[in-house]
Scaffold this active site. Sequence first.
Site, PDB file in Angstrom:
ATOM      1  N   GLU A 204       0.758  -1.289   0.035  1.00 35.05           N
ATOM      2  CA  GLU A 204      -0.033   0.047  -0.042  1.00 35.05           C
ATOM      3  C   GLU A 204       0.777   1.410  -0.033  1.00 35.05           C
ATOM      4  O   GLU A 204       0.523   2.178   0.774  1.00 35.05           O
ATOM      5  CB  GLU A 204      -0.990   0.042   0.948  1.00 35.05           C
ATOM      6  CG  GLU A 204      -2.176  -1.144   1.012  1.00 35.05           C
ATOM      7  CD  GLU A 204      -3.309  -0.868   1.709  1.00 35.05           C
ATOM      8  OE1 GLU A 204      -3.533   0.313   2.335  1.00 35.05           O
ATOM      9  OE2 GLU A 204      -3.868  -1.843   2.232  1.00 35.05           O
ATOM     10  N   GLY A 205       1.696   1.317  -1.056  1.00 35.18           N
ATOM     11  CA  GLY A 205       2.805   2.533  -0.943  1.00 35.18           C
ATOM     12  C   GLY A 205       4.022   2.103  -0.288  1.00 35.18           C
ATOM     13  O   GLY A 205       4.261   2.190   0.900  1.00 35.18           O
TER      14      GLY A 205
END
Length: 814
Positions: free
Chosen positions: A497-498
């Site tokens: 997620e990033g």
Amino acid sequence: MMILSILATVVLLGALFYHRVSLFISSLILLAWTAALGVAGLWSAWVLVPLAIILVPFNFAPMRKSMISAPVFRGFRKVMPPMSRTEKEAIDAGTTWWEGDLFQGKPDWKKLHNYPQPRLTAEEQAFLDGPVEEACRMANDFQITHELADLPPELWAYLKEHRFFAMIIKKEYGGLEFSAYAQSRVLQKLSGVSGILAITVGVPNSLGPGELLQHYGTDEQKDHYLPRLARGQEIPCFALTSPEAGSDAGAIPDTGIVCMGEWQGQQVLGMRLTWNKRYITLAPIATVLGLAFKLSDPEKLLGGAEDLGITCALIPTTTPGVEIGRRHFPLNVPFQNGPTLGKDVFVPIDYIIGGPKMAGQGWRMLVECLSVGRGITLPSNSTGGVKSVALATGAYAHIRRQFKISIGKMEGIEEPLARIAGNAYVMDAAASLITYGIMLGEKPAVLSAIVKYHCTHRGQQSIIDAMDITGGKGIMLGQSNFLARAYQGAPIAITVEGANILTRSMMIFGQGAIRCHPYVLEEMEAAKNNDVNVFDKLLFKHIGHVGSNKVRSFWLGLTRGLTSSTPTGDATKRYYQHLNRLSANLALLSDVSMAVLGGSLKRRERISARLGDILSQLYLASAVLKRYDDEGRNEADLPLVHWGVQDALYQAEQAMDDLLQNFPNRVVAGLLNVVIFPTGRHYLAPSDKLDHKVAKILQVPNATRSRIGRGQYLTPSEHNPVGLLEEALVDVIAADPIHQRICKELGKNLPFTRLDELAHNALAKGLIDKDEAAILVKAEESRLRSINVDDFDPEELATKPVKLPEKVRKVEAA
């Protein structure tokens, strides 16, 4: 007197900027001040004439626009960095909350402390005390990770039965509809027992089909899928990442083409999809696949553009052509994760989440929902793991003895142990504060990036520290190991997620500079719309903002913040004042960096990262102060508060110094150094003395230690090594005074070992009674259980045991 009057005028100008007085009022005050000096005979009254000539254009809008704003407007439009559609949608998504105050140079601390502290409802508390407690008891992490590579069937069934996958689903669809705070507490408790358990529960309650359907789904989609998801009848996954697009999710190569096709014997309008996705959690067992792809409509069957853009659809995995089932093997933490593929898979157009009208709206849908999921799931999982590890490592440091003393009393151990305790307190504060905002209806995109990065990063560092302390106990895998799987799996949270490098280098400040700044986003909109009138008003507010932060930075640096306002007068007072100074520093550095570097700031990732570090540390420190206030300002917690804030101040100042040392324009860097550090650097990392106090908290039962571990699963059940260590700590502490008394009676410094034998001998000599002997025996059992590690038959460790070749019988020569 002339010199004094000039100095007084400079001070007046500084005060006007410092307090952010409006341009018109400031002009009137300056004119009145100059007139008063003229009346007093200190200045010539003729000074009013040039002053008025200067001030009139600034206050007369038509003249100001033509002489100043219009030329600046034209230059701004030329240097304004280009922004892709996906970048714009990412920046437009979500809202700005407390991080906006920190970014603007003058935080409103009363506003922070007035944010309501979330409370668990009776239903949420009952869920934590009942189903969550039972799920933790059922989980055997060694069995899950080593033997099954999955949750056992009975645990899967229990999670479905009690709607663990429906925490975000509304009650009207059969979900639990828990608050963000309750979700965080559930995940923290599960994470302290098993990372796989927490991930399995967390992902369906984060960004995925359930979240997207509730926000954007058609009524038919909601009515069909949400009750089935709530009951666990459907297992969802969401496929975004592909081999060619990881962090650059907007570049996904997966495609969909709008066309007519056959579906269940009829010709219908639909999409022909081709995808190749990987790293998709729950994909191997999913029954419904959320899919992100780029949709095109070459025949314009939908009546719009050809290139529609990123679109999200929901596809049953039984659809012909959908490939799932194979698994990745992530770092010996084998949660259900794997690839999914499809080639020329035809599905009806109604499979788009939200129906055909949402074609091309997928990226906006994702980024609007991502901030909530990213702000809860990953920070909560990391925080819960560290909280349990902190208690277990503290207990182990007290129980484990070398050279006849607890290793926790050694300064070399105190240093990492203090970091673990401090980080556990800070992470919990940060992870909790963002849930306050989410519960108030905010979608803090920048803040979610900050919390995701710093909770996962500090979580990994804390796990490494714990491994250094526990040594062989942490290394040897088995039923009694509370640490190794968390150590192995820490990079997973760092990456998803990033990825953290991307998050720090590009996202925190890259989005924060535009999203959190009071004027830049509106200025960019005005430039895009060619609206010089709006730009004119914003420009002069912006100029005043920069001037204010320059004055505030210099003055607060000169006085070390002593004159700035603070909401309290207790031991934390100076921290608010230091943060006031750093907030002004950040605002000034941000504006100057954007002005000097312009669009190239996007590519100067190390500059951007350091600016993001300053903002992040301001948030972490304010979260600590908010937690301390919410929990009743318990003085016993002050060592943790001091550690958390001092660490943040030191790191923020270090980031500023590093930024100025590496700022490309050396003249500007020199001027900024004078303004920001007029008397040099002042903040120090937490001292050895403070580390000693903090490390001590983890090693004996006390109220502060309980607050560090609040909400974690500490029951000494069979498969919970953390709970067993907690029990052992109590047993060993109970035995310690008895052991010391025996040593005193015998005149010997006996080692704290073989306590059962010591109990037998001391009881025979009448030195202790039977109850005390029983305490010593129990302590020895607990002590040995705590320091011993597991061992195995070779066959237990091999997934494919080696088959030794049969011995060839030798044939003797005749």
